[in-house]
Design an enzyme around this catalytic site. Structure first.
Site, PDB file in Angstrom:
ATOM      1  N   LYS A 259      -7.122   0.508  -0.261  1.00  0.00           N
ATOM      2  CA  LYS A 259      -6.126  -0.020   0.311  1.00  0.00           C
ATOM      3  C   LYS A 259      -6.536  -1.695   0.679  1.00  0.00           C
ATOM      4  O   LYS A 259      -7.566  -1.939   0.855  1.00  0.00           O
ATOM      5  CB  LYS A 259      -6.026   0.442   1.809  1.00  0.00           C
ATOM      6  CG  LYS A 259      -5.389   1.757   2.065  1.00  0.00           C
ATOM      7  CD  LYS A 259      -4.870   2.238   3.243  1.00  0.00           C
ATOM      8  CE  LYS A 259      -4.001   3.327   3.416  1.00  0.00           C
ATOM      9  NZ  LYS A 259      -2.525   2.914   2.618  1.00  0.00           N
ATOM     10  N   ARG A 334       3.985  10.813  -1.022  1.00  0.00           N
ATOM     11  CA  ARG A 334       5.040  11.368  -1.902  1.00  0.00           C
ATOM     12  C   ARG A 334       4.922  12.609  -2.761  1.00  0.00           C
ATOM     13  O   ARG A 334       5.622  13.409  -3.107  1.00  0.00           O
ATOM     14  CB  ARG A 334       6.012  10.377  -2.576  1.00  0.00           C
ATOM     15  CG  ARG A 334       5.217   9.577  -3.601  1.00  0.00           C
ATOM     16  CD  ARG A 334       5.798   8.282  -3.851  1.00  0.00           C
ATOM     17  NE  ARG A 334       5.748   7.111  -2.727  1.00  0.00           N
ATOM     18  CZ  ARG A 334       6.106   5.950  -2.769  1.00  0.00           C
ATOM     19  NH1 ARG A 334       6.862   5.565  -3.772  1.00  0.00           N
ATOM     20  NH2 ARG A 334       5.819   5.060  -1.831  1.00  0.00           N
TER      21      ARG A 334
HETATM   22  N1  BES Z   1      -0.361   6.173   4.387  1.00  0.00           N
HETATM   23  C1  BES Z   1       0.445   5.045   4.008  1.00  0.00           C
HETATM   24  C2  BES Z   1       1.473   4.771   4.735  1.00  0.00           C
HETATM   25  C3  BES Z   1       1.171   4.031   6.174  1.00  0.00           C
HETATM   26  C4  BES Z   1       1.180   2.677   6.437  1.00  0.00           C
HETATM   27  C5  BES Z   1       0.957   5.206   7.247  1.00  0.00           C
HETATM   28  C6  BES Z   1       0.909   2.436   7.660  1.00  0.00           C
HETATM   29  C7  BES Z   1       0.954   4.715   8.443  1.00  0.00           C
HETATM   30  C8  BES Z   1       0.878   3.337   8.716  1.00  0.00           C
HETATM   31  C9  BES Z   1       0.891   5.392   2.435  1.00  0.00           C
HETATM   32  O1  BES Z   1       0.193   6.585   1.725  1.00  0.00           O
HETATM   33  C10 BES Z   1       0.609   4.204   1.684  1.00  0.00           C
HETATM   34  O2  BES Z   1      -0.436   3.732   1.482  1.00  0.00           O
HETATM   35  N2  BES Z   1       1.842   3.619   1.454  1.00  0.00           N
HETATM   36  C11 BES Z   1       1.647   2.584   0.642  1.00  0.00           C
HETATM   37  C12 BES Z   1       2.789   2.674  -0.500  1.00  0.00           C
HETATM   38  C13 BES Z   1       2.782   1.708  -1.601  1.00  0.00           C
HETATM   39  C14 BES Z   1       1.549   1.925  -2.312  1.00  0.00           C
HETATM   40  C15 BES Z   1       4.204   1.992  -2.437  1.00  0.00           C
HETATM   41  C16 BES Z   1       2.192   1.442   1.437  1.00  0.00           C
HETATM   42  O3  BES Z   1       3.145   1.516   2.376  1.00  0.00           O
HETATM   43  O4  BES Z   1       1.724   0.190   1.244  1.00  0.00           O
HETATM   44 ZN    ZN Z   2      -1.336   5.915   0.641  1.00  0.00          ZN
END
Ligand code: BES
Ligand code: ZN
Ligand code: ZN
Length: 482
Positions: A259, A334
């Site tokens: 992240k 997803r």
């Molecule tokens: N678990 C996250 C999304 C999330 C963000 C949950 C904030 C709760 C609060 C998800 O798996 C993720 O990391 N999504 C990415 C997608 C991107 C890599 C296309 C995102 O939202 O940045």
């Molecule tokens: Zn994620």
């Protein structure tokens, strides 16, 4: 649930009391002295809806039912007023509170109780010092049986237990709640609330060729699980089951695409919020014996680098047989949802819902006030969910599934990529999932509402449980028209 809810037939003269009344009935209140009524009338004149008084030696907190339209808005005000009442009782260190509602509807009394119990919710399992300071003094809420019927009381009580279970599952850290533990907790919930549970282990998941779930799990030390929850009453009014799918990522580091945003990992124990909502809905439906055949599917793993973690560039073969080119290992939800959605086809479902903390994009688009919803279900069902959103104040906003967004997922070397472009992140995630469905389907991106960093009245800090009341409300209506 840390508030013991029970129904009582008579009020106790010495117990702290929460009174919900209409303005019109104020002067007839049996529970207040003449001077108490005069004080209440004068205070409500000042447009203060919730206030306290000491009447004949007893602490009384009153809420004068506010006028507001539509009903959903008024019920929300009542939850919030009840939240203010809890703060007052806490400041007086009240331990057992009794509740009486006069000249209001059952829905209004129930909303008050919801606001009270959800505000008093706390997660203090791991507190070993300063218990008193951290824990609410309020332990019980006794509801006078003239306030709402036995059936409505039991229904509210079961629903609140389910919401609190959802919150607690979200609040549990990975150090307790691994994918294996989640499956065990689901089995415990099945016994408590009365639904059936089957858990697939890694060998079974391999046999089913759930490539999405298995790939995300490659970096983990704990095996994945796939739990099936079922509520199948004999009097079900639906011919084919309703299926609920919940993202059960017990922790999301992003995997090798670690992240990138500062502090965004701190609360990623909440990434099984969709699973927790699914469990809460099935629990509420089962405990309240909704006449509907409902199946819940919970694919679960943590997502982290290490071990043999999947990498950007990998191509995965999914449960459906489709191939996916992984562009970012942080777009993991997803992948396991897609496997569960394609697994759901065998039920020939009437309607499928999925719940997922799927994208930061959804959270940025609507902030903490709503759920991003996408739907291929018929308009009547979609509108019915939106209406339930207004009534429960767990509101949804519909995003489009226009085909142009699907093009953003094109891959040169596989059937699809797991990543869209720079814009419309919530929608491209929805488009990805749509690919794995061939039935009426609604997708709920609950990332905006699952976990709060600051309290908002009865939506206390951390896990909110948002989504359970929404879908329970929808299902209850659905069961009477199905
Ligand atoms: N678990 C996250 C999304 C999330 C963000 C949950 C904030 C709760 C609060 C998800 O798996 C993720 O990391 N999504 C990415 C997608 C991107 C890599 C296309 C995102 O939202 O940045
Ligand atoms: Zn994620
Ligand atoms: Zn995630």
């Amino acid at each position: 649930m840390n508030t013991l809810l029970k129904q009582i037939a008579t009020l106790d003269d010495s117990r702290p009391t929460y009174i919900l009344t209409s303005n019109a009935a104020l002067q007839e209140l049996k529970q207040l002295s003449k001077s108490g009524k005069a004080f209440a009338a004068a205070t409500s004149e000042k447009k203060i809806n919730t206030f306290s008084l000491v009447d004949q030696g007893r602490l009384v907190v009153m809420t004068i039912c506010p006028d507001a339209k539509p009903l959903g808005k008024q019920l929300e005000l009542l939850r919030r007023e009840a939240s203010a009442a809890v703060a007052i009782f806490k400041s007086y260190k009240a331990s057992d509170v009794q509740f009486v509602a006069t000249d209001v509807s059952e829905a209004q009394a129930a909303a008050s109780i919801e606001g009270f119990v959800l505000t008093n919710y706390e997660f203090v399992k791991y507190v070993t010092r300063d218990q008193e300071k951290k824990s609410s003094p309020i332990k019980e809420l006794h509801v006078l049986d003239t306030s709402l019927s036995q059936a409505a009381f039991a229904e509210t009580s079961n629903l609140l237990k389910a919401v609190c279970l959802t919150r607690t599952l979200v609040n549990e850290p990975l150090s307790y709640l691994t994918a294996v533990q989640l499956a065990e907790d689901i089995q415990v919930a099945g016994k408590t609330f009365g639904f059936d549970v089957t858990v697939f282990d890694k060998a079974k998941i391999e046999e089913l060729k759930m490539g999405g779930l298995l790939s995300v799990n490659l970096g983990s030390f704990t095996p994945p699980t796939f739990s099936i929850l079922e509520h199948k009453p004999k009097n079900a009014t639906n011919k084919q089951p309703l299926v609920l799918v919940g993202k059960g990522v017990v922790y999301d580091t992003g995997g090798l695409s670690l992240k990138p945003t500062a502090n965004s990992m701190d609360f990623m124990k909440c990434d099984m919020g969709g699973a927790a909502v699914t469990i809460g809905i099935v629990a509420a439906a089962a405990a309240n014996k909704l006449p509907l055949h409902i199946i819940g599917l919970v694919p679960s793993t943590d997502n982290r680098p290490g071990n043999n973690a999947y990498v950007p560039g990998d191509v995965i073969t999914m449960h459906s047989g489709h191939t996916v080119e992984v562009m970012n290992t942080d777009a993991e939800g997803r992948l396991l949802l897609a496997d569960a959605l394609s697994y759901a086809k065998q039920y020939d479902p009437e309607l499928v819902f999925d719940f997922a903390t799927l994208t930061g994009a959804a959270a940025r688009a609507i902030g903490p006030h709503g759920i991003a919803m996408m739907s291929t279900a018929d308009r009547m069902q979609t509108e019915a969910v939106a209406n339930s959103g207004q009534e429960t104040y767990e509101r949804v906003v519909e995003f489009p599934l226009w085909e142009e967004y699907g093009k953003m997922l094109k891959s040169d070397i596989a059937d699809m990529r797991n990543l869209g472009g720079a814009s419309a992140g919530a929608i491209t995630a929805g488009k990805f999932l749509e690919h794995y469905t061939d039935y009426p389907w609604m997708h709920f991106d609950i990332a905006p509402v699952t976990y709060f960093h600051a309290p908002d009245a009865y939506k206390v800090k951390y896990g909110t449980g948002t989504g359970v009341r929404l879908i329970y409300h929808f299902l209850k209506n659905y069961s009477s028209v199905a």
